[in-house]
Design a protein around this motif. Structure first.
Motif, PDB file in Angstrom:
ATOM      1  N   PHE A 267       0.814  -1.215   0.000  1.00  0.00           N
ATOM      2  CA  PHE A 267       0.000   0.000   0.000  1.00  0.00           C
ATOM      3  C   PHE A 267       0.849   1.268   0.000  1.00  0.00           C
ATOM      4  CE2 PHE A 267      -3.760  -2.462   0.640  1.00  0.00           C
ATOM      5  CZ  PHE A 267      -4.771  -1.648   0.152  1.00  0.00           C
ATOM      6  N   THR A 268       1.948   1.251   0.735  1.00  0.00           N
ATOM      7  CA  THR A 268       2.828   2.423   0.747  1.00  0.00           C
ATOM      8  C   THR A 268       3.468   2.620  -0.618  1.00  0.00           C
ATOM      9  OG1 THR A 268       3.324   1.966   3.083  1.00  0.00           O
ATOM     10  CG2 THR A 268       4.726   3.559   1.948  1.00  0.00           C
ATOM     11  N   ALA A 269       3.920   1.528  -1.222  1.00  0.00           N
ATOM     12  CA  ALA A 269       4.537   1.608  -2.548  1.00  0.00           C
ATOM     13  C   ALA A 269       3.527   2.062  -3.591  1.00  0.00           C
ATOM     14  CB  ALA A 269       5.121   0.250  -2.938  1.00  0.00           C
ATOM     15  N   LEU A 270       2.286   1.590  -3.477  1.00  0.00           N
ATOM     16  CA  LEU A 270       1.243   1.989  -4.419  1.00  0.00           C
ATOM     17  C   LEU A 270       0.993   3.485  -4.347  1.00  0.00           C
ATOM     18  CD1 LEU A 270      -1.083   1.266  -6.400  1.00  0.00           C
ATOM     19  CD2 LEU A 270      -2.542   0.980  -4.377  1.00  0.00           C
ATOM     20  N   THR A 271       0.796   3.995  -3.125  1.00  0.00           N
ATOM     21  CA  THR A 271       0.544   5.427  -2.942  1.00  0.00           C
ATOM     22  C   THR A 271       1.720   6.265  -3.422  1.00  0.00           C
ATOM     23  OG1 THR A 271      -0.833   4.933  -1.003  1.00  0.00           O
ATOM     24  CG2 THR A 271      -0.058   7.201  -1.257  1.00  0.00           C
ATOM     25  N   TYR A 272       2.929   5.836  -3.069  1.00  0.00           N
ATOM     26  CA  TYR A 272       4.134   6.569  -3.458  1.00  0.00           C
ATOM     27  C   TYR A 272       4.288   6.591  -4.978  1.00  0.00           C
ATOM     28  CZ  TYR A 272       9.062   7.936  -3.644  1.00  0.00           C
ATOM     29  OH  TYR A 272      10.242   8.582  -3.919  1.00  0.00           O
ATOM     30  N   SER A 273       4.087   5.439  -5.606  1.00  0.00           N
ATOM     31  CA  SER A 273       4.262   5.337  -7.059  1.00  0.00           C
ATOM     32  C   SER A 273       3.238   6.179  -7.803  1.00  0.00           C
ATOM     33  CB  SER A 273       4.141   3.876  -7.508  1.00  0.00           C
ATOM     34  OG  SER A 273       5.125   3.081  -6.891  1.00  0.00           O
ATOM     35  N   LEU A 274       1.985   6.101  -7.373  1.00  0.00           N
ATOM     36  CA  LEU A 274       0.939   6.876  -8.040  1.00  0.00           C
ATOM     37  C   LEU A 274       1.168   8.374  -7.868  1.00  0.00           C
ATOM     38  CD1 LEU A 274      -2.244   4.785  -7.105  1.00  0.00           C
ATOM     39  CD2 LEU A 274      -1.048   4.853  -9.306  1.00  0.00           C
ATOM     40  N   THR A 275       1.710   8.747  -6.715  1.00  0.00           N
ATOM     41  CA  THR A 275       1.975  10.175  -6.453  1.00  0.00           C
ATOM     42  C   THR A 275       3.072  10.708  -7.364  1.00  0.00           C
ATOM     43  OG1 THR A 275       1.294   9.970  -4.142  1.00  0.00           O
ATOM     44  CG2 THR A 275       2.662  11.865  -4.723  1.00  0.00           C
ATOM     45  N   ILE A 276       4.191   9.983  -7.450  1.00  0.00           N
ATOM     46  CA  ILE A 276       5.301  10.491  -8.269  1.00  0.00           C
ATOM     47  C   ILE A 276       5.007  10.352  -9.761  1.00  0.00           C
ATOM     48  CG2 ILE A 276       7.017  10.049  -6.482  1.00  0.00           C
ATOM     49  CD1 ILE A 276       7.890   7.585  -7.931  1.00  0.00           C
ATOM     50  N   LEU A 277       4.005   9.547 -10.104  1.00  0.00           N
ATOM     51  CA  LEU A 277       3.580   9.453 -11.499  1.00  0.00           C
ATOM     52  C   LEU A 277       2.584  10.562 -11.851  1.00  0.00           C
ATOM     53  CD1 LEU A 277       3.136   5.599 -11.976  1.00  0.00           C
ATOM     54  CD2 LEU A 277       4.854   7.065 -13.083  1.00  0.00           C
TER      55      LEU A 277
END
Length: 307
Positions: A267-277
């Motif tokens: 979940f942390t990786a998902l949120t982080y990835s979507l944010t920087i994308l």
């Protein structure tokens, strides 16, 4: 982030681990309650309460806001004492409220959904009223380097999370309390086997409170303060979802610490990835919702097959 640049870089991985570390404490706490076929809706408000408390005690200079009209000044207290004091009070406050929810759940067979929802409302109302809803600014800038320094770029906050994972794993797998936790979660009538359901339930809530307090204190240090009653809103959903995605079943008695760890990272990786994308924050909730629905569906299918 530069368009087309790879997501899976060393720095990005460290950033994900750093952001996931305080949330790991929250997920580990609620995982024990889910293991008992329960839940906790007050996690986000616990974080807000802990962040506010820790910021007030470790504040840089005299506090800019008051609590019930009283302005606190801890500037004459040694920093290390303030750090320890803030941790102790965060843990005591969170444990106090989880004990209340645990008592009502265990004594009156009240569903944790109700007892923790009541906690959520009481905590938010109390902290907001006491502080007028203001943010308390920053803590002493030397504290993060003292507690969670970066060594050659490596964030040592990860070590705190790893220690919490090991301790909770040990409790779940190597102690009588842990074995009883699984037993009560798998069979609410475990008392016939000589296990005190009341003691196990309250104990699980106490453990959760300790972890919430520690997690909120660590988040305060990671963010260098900025505590307010509204901080942590929605974090209960992230913590619960991480546990479910990690295989901790709402049917009770099923789950592993390794699954919780994986769920938090996902979940942390998902949120982080979507944010920087550059994905809109509102759209991120859609992705999270789909993942949760899929994970719970798989869990339900496994339960139906067993039946």
């Amino acid at each position: 982030m530069i368009k087309g640049a790879p997501l899976l870089t060393y720095n990005n991985v460290l950033n994900v681990l750093q952001q996931a570390s305080p949330k790991m404490f929250l997920a580990l706490g609620v995982a024990g309650l889910i293991l008992l076929a329960g839940t906790d809706l007050s996690i986000g408000r616990m974080v807000g309460m802990g962040m506010t408390t820790a910021t007030i005690i470790m504040h840089q200079g005299i506090n800019t806001g008051g609590v019930f009209g009283h302005i606190f000044d801890f500037t004459s207290t040694p920093i290390i004492v303030r750090v320890i004091l803030s941790l102790v009070i965060c843990i005591l406050l969170c444990t106090f409220f989880t004990m209340i929810a645990g008592f009502f759940t265990a004594k009156f067979k009240m569903h944790p959904f109700i007892s923790t929802m009541a906690n959520m409302l009481v905590i938010f109302g109390l902290v907001t009223y006491a502080t007028k809803g203001v943010s308390f600014g920053a803590i002493e800038p030397t504290i993060p380097n003292m507690i969670i320094p970066k060594i050659n770029g490596f964030p040592t906050i990860i070590i705190w999370a790893a220690a919490a994972v090991f301790i909770v794993w040990f409790i779940w797998n190597k102690t009588t309390f842990g074995k009883n936790l699984y037993a009560v979660g798998g069979n609410a009538e475990a008392s016939v086997s000589g296990i005190s359901v009341f003691a196990v339930t309250v104990g699980a809530f106490i453990l959760a409170g300790i972890l919430y307090g520690f997690g909120s204190w660590l988040e305060c240090i990671r963010m260098v303060g900025s505590g307010s009653a509204a901080y942590g809103q929605g974090w209960e959903m992230d913590a619960i979802a991480a546990c479910v995605v990690g295989g901790v079943s709402f049917t009770g008695g099923i789950g592993k610490i390794s699954g919780v760890v994986v769920g938090v990272f996902i979940f942390t990786a998902l949120t982080y990835s979507l944010t920087i994308l550059g994905i809109d924050t509102n759209l991120q909730f859609i992705f999270e919702g789909i993942i949760i629905l899929a994970a719970v569906t798989l869990d339900c299918l496994k339960y139906v097959q067993k039946k």
